[in-house]
Design an enzyme around this catalytic site. Structure first.
Site, mmCIF file in Angstrom:
data_model
loop_
_atom_site.group_PDB
_atom_site.id
_atom_site.type_symbol
_atom_site.label_atom_id
_atom_site.label_comp_id
_atom_site.label_asym_id
_atom_site.label_seq_id
_atom_site.Cartn_x
_atom_site.Cartn_y
_atom_site.Cartn_z
ATOM 1 N NE ARG A 51 -7.241 -4.313 -3.930
ATOM 2 C CZ ARG A 51 -8.090 -3.358 -4.276
ATOM 3 N NH1 ARG A 51 -9.320 -3.408 -3.885
ATOM 4 N NH2 ARG A 51 -7.725 -2.366 -5.047
ATOM 5 C CB THR A 52 -1.138 -4.157 -0.476
ATOM 6 O OG1 THR A 52 -1.495 -4.826 -1.676
ATOM 7 C CG2 THR A 52 0.023 -4.871 0.160
ATOM 8 C CE LYS A 80 11.792 16.826 5.371
ATOM 9 N NZ LYS A 80 11.898 16.661 6.822
ATOM 10 N NE ARG A 101 2.276 -1.929 -3.121
ATOM 11 C CZ ARG A 101 1.092 -2.285 -3.596
ATOM 12 N NH1 ARG A 101 0.322 -1.392 -4.172
ATOM 13 N NH2 ARG A 101 0.671 -3.529 -3.490
ATOM 14 C CG HIS A 129 2.206 -7.899 -4.639
ATOM 15 N ND1 HIS A 129 2.175 -7.921 -3.255
ATOM 16 C CD2 HIS A 129 1.168 -7.110 -5.023
ATOM 17 C CE1 HIS A 129 1.166 -7.170 -2.837
ATOM 18 N NE2 HIS A 129 0.541 -6.670 -3.895
HETATM 19 C C1 NCD Z 1 -1.708 -5.490 -7.307
HETATM 20 C C2 NCD Z 1 -0.365 -4.793 -7.272
HETATM 21 O O1 NCD Z 1 -0.207 -3.819 -6.531
HETATM 22 O O2 NCD Z 1 0.530 -5.275 -7.938
HETATM 23 N N1 NCD Z 1 -2.627 -4.954 -6.401
HETATM 24 C C3 NCD Z 1 -2.713 -5.460 -5.158
HETATM 25 O O3 NCD Z 1 -1.791 -5.389 -4.385
HETATM 26 N N2 NCD Z 1 -3.819 -6.116 -4.840
HETATM 27 C C4 NCD Z 1 -2.280 -5.583 -8.657
HETATM 28 C C5 NCD Z 1 -2.431 -4.335 -9.440
HETATM 29 O O4 NCD Z 1 -2.137 -3.216 -8.986
HETATM 30 O O5 NCD Z 1 -2.878 -4.466 -10.589
#
Ligand code: NCD
Length: 306
Positions: A51-52, A80, A101, A129
């Protein structure tokens, strides 16, 4: 140059403006379809995501921009031994904005200090997040009509769930917010959240173990997945993973106007038979995630659309 590391990087007023922009994007998508023509978003994902990452990419494509990046540490020079600081200096030559991320808490912050372009924290370990929080706030404001005067139940893995940590930080800035923290003893919120965030700010909260006991008072039930990847011990994860399962029967205990949210991915914690309940808001929430990321990209790139 502005980065986004924590939801608190935006004041309540800035946040309000951003959510209003996201609602305008929702209602008038064509007005924004060329706002980022010629601009590039880099997605640097050292940890899995559906999703993100894809919602960031969809957001930039919807704005007329383009995207580049990598979706795992193995496919980047991290394999590397390159540092995030060096990687971001290089990416600053290729793109106008970066969503990162990383499994290590604080890695996007380290990157932002060496970056020539705005960096967005797209999740750093069990820490924060912020763009999920923007998504959650937009969902709540759009569906409940307000961000104050709410009783919010947070259920599941409150220890490792970074979405929960970020959401608590963001919501305590609004008046009359109450939390019911629903988790097994082993997965309670970290003590720094309980003491330094909730108690210190006099935010009313209770901690309970049984979801059934909490249901009837809630305006919002925010379910979370047990964060398998952050457990040190597989047996412990197996013991915890099905601790909560929200099903039709439990939904009968909830108010007619309660909404159920979940950052997704869902594993077992919400039974699929809840999906048809009008109170299930988690797929709408994923849609709001695109609008809010569009609004964030415009804001950080300082693009004005008249
Ligand atoms: C969340 C995360 O990555 O923290 N997912 C997301 O970005 N929608 C929640 C999760 O992974 O449980």
């Amino acid at each position: 140059m502005q980065h986004l590391m924590s939801p608190l990087d935006l004041s309540v007023e800035e946040l309000d403006k951003l959510l209003t922009l996201a609602n305008d994007i929702e209602n008038n998508p064509q007005k924004y379809s060329h706002a980022c023509d010629g601009k590039k978003l880099a997605t640097c994902f050292y940890e899995p995501s559906t999703r993100t990452r894809l919602s960031f990419e969809a957001a930039m494509l919807n704005l007329g921009g383009s995207v580049l990046g990598f979706s795992s540490a193995d496919s980047s020079s991290a394999a590397k031994g390159e540092s995030v600081s060096d990687t971001i200096r290089v990416i600053s030559c290729y793109a106008d904005i970066c969503a990162m991320r990383h499994p290590k808490e604080g890695a996007p912050l380290v990157a932002s200090e060496k970056s020539g372009i705005p960096v967005i924290n797209a999740g750093d370990g069990g820490h924060q997040h912020p763009t999920q929080t923007l998504t959650d706030l937009l969902t709540i404001r759009s569906l409940k009509g307000r961000l104050d005067n709410l009783t919010i139940g947070l259920c599941g893995d409150l220890k490792f769930g970074r979405t929960v940590h970020s959401l608590i930080h963001a919501l305590i800035r609004y008046p009359h917010i109450r939390f019911t923290l629903i988790s097994p003893e082993e997965l309670r919120v970290p003590s720094y959240i309980r003491e330094d965030v909730l108690r210190k700010n006099n935010v009313p909260f209770q901690e309970v173990e049984r979801l059934e006991d909490a249901m009837k008072e809630l305006d919002i039930l925010y379910m979370t997945r047990v964060q398998k990847e952050r457990f040190f011990n597989e047996d412990e994860y197996v013991r915890m993973k099905d601790f909560y399962i929200l099903d039709k029967k439990k939904m009968r205990l909830a108010r007619e106007d309660m909404i159920v949210m979940h950052p997704l991915p869902r594993v077992n914690e919400i039974s699929v038979d809840v999906d048809d309940d009008p109170r299930a808001a988690y797929f709408k929430q994923a849609q709001y995630g695109v609008y809010v990321r569009m609004a964030l990209i415009l804001t950080l790139l300082e693009v004005e659309v008249c």
